[in-house]
Design a protein around this motif. Sequence first.
Motif, PDB file in Angstrom:
ATOM      1  N   GLY A  97       0.773  -1.237   0.000  1.00  0.00           N
ATOM      2  CA  GLY A  97       0.000   0.000   0.000  1.00  0.00           C
ATOM      3  C   GLY A  97       0.797   1.275   0.000  1.00  0.00           C
ATOM      4  N   HIS A  98       2.010   1.275  -0.563  1.00  0.00           N
ATOM      5  CA  HIS A  98       2.828   2.485  -0.581  1.00  0.00           C
ATOM      6  C   HIS A  98       2.179   3.498  -1.516  1.00  0.00           C
ATOM      7  N   SER A  99       1.666   4.576  -0.923  1.00  0.00           N
ATOM      8  CA  SER A  99       0.984   5.593  -1.704  1.00  0.00           C
ATOM      9  C   SER A  99       0.837   6.854  -0.870  1.00  0.00           C
ATOM     10  N   SER A 100       0.280   7.876  -1.496  1.00  0.00           N
ATOM     11  CA  SER A 100      -0.013   9.131  -0.818  1.00  0.00           C
ATOM     12  C   SER A 100      -1.506   9.153  -0.496  1.00  0.00           C
ATOM     13  N   TYR A 101      -1.850   9.443   0.752  1.00  0.00           N
ATOM     14  CA  TYR A 101      -3.230   9.396   1.213  1.00  0.00           C
ATOM     15  C   TYR A 101      -3.651  10.764   1.745  1.00  0.00           C
ATOM     16  N   ALA A 102      -4.932  11.088   1.585  1.00  0.00           N
ATOM     17  CA  ALA A 102      -5.474  12.346   2.104  1.00  0.00           C
ATOM     18  C   ALA A 102      -5.523  12.290   3.623  1.00  0.00           C
ATOM     19  N   SER A 103      -5.179  13.395   4.269  1.00  0.00           N
ATOM     20  CA  SER A 103      -5.201  13.425   5.734  1.00  0.00           C
ATOM     21  C   SER A 103      -6.624  13.340   6.277  1.00  0.00           C
ATOM     22  N   SER A 104      -7.625  13.582   5.414  1.00  0.00           N
ATOM     23  CA  SER A 104      -9.026  13.508   5.841  1.00  0.00           C
ATOM     24  C   SER A 104      -9.591  12.087   5.728  1.00  0.00           C
ATOM     25  N   MET A 105      -8.800  11.145   5.215  1.00  0.00           N
ATOM     26  CA  MET A 105      -9.254   9.757   5.068  1.00  0.00           C
ATOM     27  C   MET A 105      -9.374   9.110   6.442  1.00  0.00           C
ATOM     28  N   VAL A 122      -9.483   5.956   9.141  1.00  0.00           N
ATOM     29  CA  VAL A 122      -8.686   4.741   9.313  1.00  0.00           C
ATOM     30  C   VAL A 122      -9.438   3.540   8.729  1.00  0.00           C
ATOM     31  N   ALA A 123     -10.766   3.501   8.894  1.00  0.00           N
ATOM     32  CA  ALA A 123     -11.567   2.395   8.358  1.00  0.00           C
ATOM     33  C   ALA A 123     -11.474   2.345   6.836  1.00  0.00           C
ATOM     34  N   THR A 124     -11.523   3.500   6.182  1.00  0.00           N
ATOM     35  CA  THR A 124     -11.395   3.554   4.718  1.00  0.00           C
ATOM     36  C   THR A 124     -10.014   3.075   4.288  1.00  0.00           C
ATOM     37  N   LEU A 125      -9.007   3.472   5.024  1.00  0.00           N
ATOM     38  CA  LEU A 125      -7.640   3.050   4.740  1.00  0.00           C
ATOM     39  C   LEU A 125      -7.505   1.538   4.868  1.00  0.00           C
ATOM     40  N   LYS A 126      -8.136   0.959   5.897  1.00  0.00           N
ATOM     41  CA  LYS A 126      -8.093  -0.493   6.087  1.00  0.00           C
ATOM     42  C   LYS A 126      -8.790  -1.220   4.939  1.00  0.00           C
ATOM     43  N   ARG A 127      -9.929  -0.670   4.469  1.00  0.00           N
ATOM     44  CA  ARG A 127     -10.621  -1.296   3.320  1.00  0.00           C
ATOM     45  C   ARG A 127      -9.717  -1.304   2.091  1.00  0.00           C
ATOM     46  N   VAL A 175     -12.411  -5.595   7.896  1.00  0.00           N
ATOM     47  CA  VAL A 175     -11.683  -4.442   8.428  1.00  0.00           C
ATOM     48  C   VAL A 175     -11.413  -4.617   9.925  1.00  0.00           C
ATOM     49  N   ASN A 176     -12.334  -5.254  10.638  1.00  0.00           N
ATOM     50  CA  ASN A 176     -12.180  -5.421  12.082  1.00  0.00           C
ATOM     51  C   ASN A 176     -11.054  -6.376  12.462  1.00  0.00           C
ATOM     52  N   GLU A 177     -10.585  -7.177  11.520  1.00  0.00           N
ATOM     53  CA  GLU A 177      -9.471  -8.088  11.794  1.00  0.00           C
ATOM     54  C   GLU A 177      -8.119  -7.399  11.631  1.00  0.00           C
ATOM     55  N   VAL A 178      -8.110  -6.187  11.093  1.00  0.00           N
ATOM     56  CA  VAL A 178      -6.869  -5.461  10.828  1.00  0.00           C
ATOM     57  C   VAL A 178      -6.670  -4.375  11.875  1.00  0.00           C
ATOM     58  N   LYS A 179      -5.482  -4.322  12.456  1.00  0.00           N
ATOM     59  CA  LYS A 179      -5.111  -3.275  13.402  1.00  0.00           C
ATOM     60  C   LYS A 179      -3.931  -2.516  12.799  1.00  0.00           C
ATOM     61  N   LEU A 180      -4.049  -1.181  12.720  1.00  0.00           N
ATOM     62  CA  LEU A 180      -2.951  -0.340  12.249  1.00  0.00           C
ATOM     63  C   LEU A 180      -2.280   0.283  13.463  1.00  0.00           C
ATOM     64  N   THR A 234      -9.838  10.193  11.543  1.00  0.00           N
ATOM     65  CA  THR A 234      -9.115  10.450  10.295  1.00  0.00           C
ATOM     66  C   THR A 234      -7.614  10.353  10.570  1.00  0.00           C
ATOM     67  N   LEU A 235      -6.838  10.361   9.511  1.00  0.00           N
ATOM     68  CA  LEU A 235      -5.383  10.332   9.683  1.00  0.00           C
ATOM     69  C   LEU A 235      -4.918  11.587  10.417  1.00  0.00           C
TER      70      LEU A 235
END
Length: 120
Positions: free
Chosen positions: A21-29, A31-36, A53-58, A70-71
């Motif tokens: 997932g190396h990319s540039s992400y919006a700071s308004s995204m 965490v749940a959207t990022l996990k999806r 999504v609930n199985e993933v922890k960042l 949000t981020l």
Amino acid sequence: MSQREERIELKFRIYDGTDIGHSSYASSMTVATLKRRLLSEWPQAKTVTPKTVNEVKLIHGGRVLENSKTLADSRIMSFGNLPGGVITMHVVVQPTIAKEKKAKNQKDMQKMNSCSCTIL
């Protein structure tokens, strides 16, 4: 004048040291959207593959990020604001089956550790 949204460059390290997932992400995204998004990019050849999504922890900076934030709310930023700096987050997969099994085992242990007396 339109205000440019702040972007954060991230990569995610999974349990075996592989980065995804190396990319540039919006700071308004959120965490749940990022996990999806990570779930959609997850390498299928891995032995551990999250299903929801609930199985993933960042994890960032020693904290587990909350799905609803949000981020920007999670204060994800590079140290010293170095240009071109990539932030690495760690990804932990925690299958829900293990949680259910643990809860069941605790319930069984409570039964085994309890006693009852009957006075006649």
